[in-house]
Design a protein around this motif. Sequence first.
Motif, mmCIF file in Angstrom:
data_model
loop_
_atom_site.group_PDB
_atom_site.id
_atom_site.type_symbol
_atom_site.label_atom_id
_atom_site.label_comp_id
_atom_site.label_asym_id
_atom_site.label_seq_id
_atom_site.Cartn_x
_atom_site.Cartn_y
_atom_site.Cartn_z
ATOM 1 N N ARG A 126 42.043 26.949 49.197
ATOM 2 C CA ARG A 126 42.788 26.025 48.339
ATOM 3 C C ARG A 126 44.067 26.630 47.765
ATOM 4 N NH1 ARG A 126 37.869 24.537 48.877
ATOM 5 N NH2 ARG A 126 37.205 22.394 48.497
ATOM 6 N N MET A 127 44.367 27.851 48.117
ATOM 7 C CA MET A 127 45.514 28.520 47.499
ATOM 8 C C MET A 127 46.849 28.216 48.165
ATOM 9 S SD MET A 127 44.588 32.250 46.062
ATOM 10 C CE MET A 127 42.909 32.739 45.872
ATOM 11 N N LEU A 128 46.820 28.002 49.469
ATOM 12 C CA LEU A 128 48.082 27.787 50.185
ATOM 13 C C LEU A 128 48.325 26.306 50.438
ATOM 14 C CD1 LEU A 128 48.121 30.605 52.900
ATOM 15 C CD2 LEU A 128 49.270 30.568 50.669
ATOM 16 N N LYS A 129 49.587 25.914 50.270
ATOM 17 C CA LYS A 129 49.998 24.555 50.601
ATOM 18 C C LYS A 129 50.635 24.553 51.984
ATOM 19 C CE LYS A 129 50.818 23.284 45.778
ATOM 20 N NZ LYS A 129 51.809 22.825 44.777
ATOM 21 N N GLN A 181 53.402 27.141 53.581
ATOM 22 C CA GLN A 181 53.420 28.463 52.975
ATOM 23 C C GLN A 181 52.989 29.527 53.986
ATOM 24 O OE1 GLN A 181 51.137 27.534 49.116
ATOM 25 N NE2 GLN A 181 52.587 29.121 48.477
ATOM 26 N N GLU A 182 53.545 30.724 53.831
ATOM 27 C CA GLU A 182 53.175 31.837 54.687
ATOM 28 C C GLU A 182 51.835 32.417 54.231
ATOM 29 O OE1 GLU A 182 54.793 32.785 57.345
ATOM 30 O OE2 GLU A 182 56.470 31.381 57.050
ATOM 31 N N PHE A 183 51.076 32.985 55.172
ATOM 32 C CA PHE A 183 49.800 33.599 54.820
ATOM 33 C C PHE A 183 49.997 34.786 53.882
ATOM 34 C CE2 PHE A 183 48.539 31.514 58.848
ATOM 35 C CZ PHE A 183 47.501 30.749 58.352
ATOM 36 N N SER A 184 51.157 35.417 53.956
ATOM 37 C CA SER A 184 51.437 36.551 53.075
ATOM 38 C C SER A 184 51.533 36.132 51.612
ATOM 39 C CB SER A 184 52.735 37.244 53.502
ATOM 40 O OG SER A 184 53.826 36.331 53.447
ATOM 41 N N GLU A 185 51.672 34.828 51.371
ATOM 42 C CA GLU A 185 51.762 34.318 50.008
ATOM 43 C C GLU A 185 50.392 34.102 49.368
ATOM 44 O OE1 GLU A 185 54.961 31.268 49.331
ATOM 45 O OE2 GLU A 185 54.982 31.245 51.531
ATOM 46 N N LEU A 186 49.331 34.282 50.155
ATOM 47 C CA LEU A 186 47.978 34.104 49.623
ATOM 48 C C LEU A 186 47.716 35.129 48.521
ATOM 49 C CD1 LEU A 186 45.308 32.481 50.137
ATOM 50 C CD2 LEU A 186 44.575 34.410 51.547
ATOM 51 N N GLN A 187 47.344 34.630 47.357
ATOM 52 C CA GLN A 187 47.121 35.507 46.208
ATOM 53 C C GLN A 187 45.752 36.200 46.281
ATOM 54 O OE1 GLN A 187 49.251 36.216 43.754
ATOM 55 N NE2 GLN A 187 50.869 34.877 44.538
ATOM 56 N N ASP A 188 45.590 37.242 45.493
ATOM 57 C CA ASP A 188 44.300 37.922 45.402
ATOM 58 C C ASP A 188 43.255 36.988 44.793
ATOM 59 O OD1 ASP A 188 45.700 40.085 46.303
ATOM 60 O OD2 ASP A 188 44.950 41.457 44.770
ATOM 61 N N PHE A 219 41.429 48.086 53.456
ATOM 62 C CA PHE A 219 42.028 46.959 54.169
ATOM 63 C C PHE A 219 42.413 45.936 53.105
ATOM 64 C CE2 PHE A 219 41.525 42.853 56.501
ATOM 65 C CZ PHE A 219 42.497 43.052 57.465
ATOM 66 N N ASP A 220 43.621 46.037 52.642
ATOM 67 C CA ASP A 220 44.045 45.326 51.434
ATOM 68 C C ASP A 220 44.417 43.874 51.719
ATOM 69 O OD1 ASP A 220 44.686 44.809 48.837
ATOM 70 O OD2 ASP A 220 46.627 45.833 48.879
ATOM 71 N N ASP A 221 43.386 43.048 51.945
ATOM 72 C CA ASP A 221 43.626 41.626 52.192
ATOM 73 C C ASP A 221 43.596 40.804 50.911
ATOM 74 O OD1 ASP A 221 40.939 41.821 51.661
ATOM 75 O OD2 ASP A 221 40.311 40.465 53.271
ATOM 76 N N GLY A 222 43.336 41.447 49.772
ATOM 77 C CA GLY A 222 43.367 40.752 48.488
ATOM 78 C C GLY A 222 42.076 40.070 48.094
ATOM 79 N N SER A 223 41.029 40.236 48.907
ATOM 80 C CA SER A 223 39.735 39.620 48.593
ATOM 81 C C SER A 223 38.837 40.658 47.931
ATOM 82 C CB SER A 223 39.074 39.103 49.877
ATOM 83 O OG SER A 223 37.803 38.562 49.605
ATOM 84 N N HIS A 224 38.322 40.334 46.752
ATOM 85 C CA HIS A 224 37.515 41.283 45.984
ATOM 86 C C HIS A 224 36.226 40.604 45.524
ATOM 87 C CE1 HIS A 224 41.288 43.598 45.683
ATOM 88 N NE2 HIS A 224 41.845 42.437 45.350
#
Length: 285
Positions: A113-116, A119-126, A158-163
């Motif tokens: 639900r984060m990307l519209k 938008q680029e995948f790099s814009e996906l927030q943590d 592997f810093d994909d921003g998912s924690h």
Amino acid sequence: MAGEEIRQDNRTVEQIVDGMSLFDDDLMSMVFDSNIEATELLLRIILKHDDIQVVSVVGQRELQSPVVGGRDIRLDILAKGSTGKQYNVEVQQKPEGAHIRRARFNSSMMDSRMLKAGQEFSELQDSYMVFITRTDIFGYGIPIYTINRHFEETDELFDDGSHIVYVNGNYKGDDTIGRLMHNFGCKEAKDIYYPVLAKGVRHFKEEGGRERMCEAVEQYAKDYAEKYAKDYAEKYAEQKAENVRLNSLLESIRNLMANMKLGAEQAMNVLGVNDRDREILQKRL
């Protein structure tokens, strides 16, 4: 008689509310709903980042599956940080409610639900999926379990921003997380260390919000009863359909045995009866 039943029901609800703590998701969700100060305190302690700033937080937020017939989820707390990071915090009394694959599922529902469009995948927030469990479900006796992806060959992040973070609610150390877990277990506001949490609990258990808390407990009980009745009816319907199928198969076997002079095993072989059905039908012949 009806009036007496109502009074008994009311007393039961009151007793349930009296026994609740922040480990109960109904109370926890209400205390943190729109409560930015309390949410910041919670996240800063658990994630060990004193600079976390929350811009919005909602309790009991439902996320619907994008797939028709897919599973929906209801989040205890969904918060958004000032930099766009998203935080889902869940409390669970029982280990099965905090299954590791549920953490994965919740994370995916937030991410989707984060990307519209555009938008680029790099814009996906943590995103942070936090489970506060009543017991130490992993059994190592440490206060916090932090899960991040890494490269197996190099052990680099592997810093994909998912924690994903699990908090041991049974931890009793003399530090910030120990005091926070003490607060979560308190049934009375006077025993809570952090004023912002004490204020929220006091409001919903002792002051103006208590009526709303009681209504939430009543509604939960009604919803649970309705779901149980529905599940029971569906299960009964499935069992009835299964009995009809087996009885029909049994009749076919008997007809073959009578008309073609076959033995039971031969008749079932002709009909291609599977091993599971064969065992059941042999007992009925």
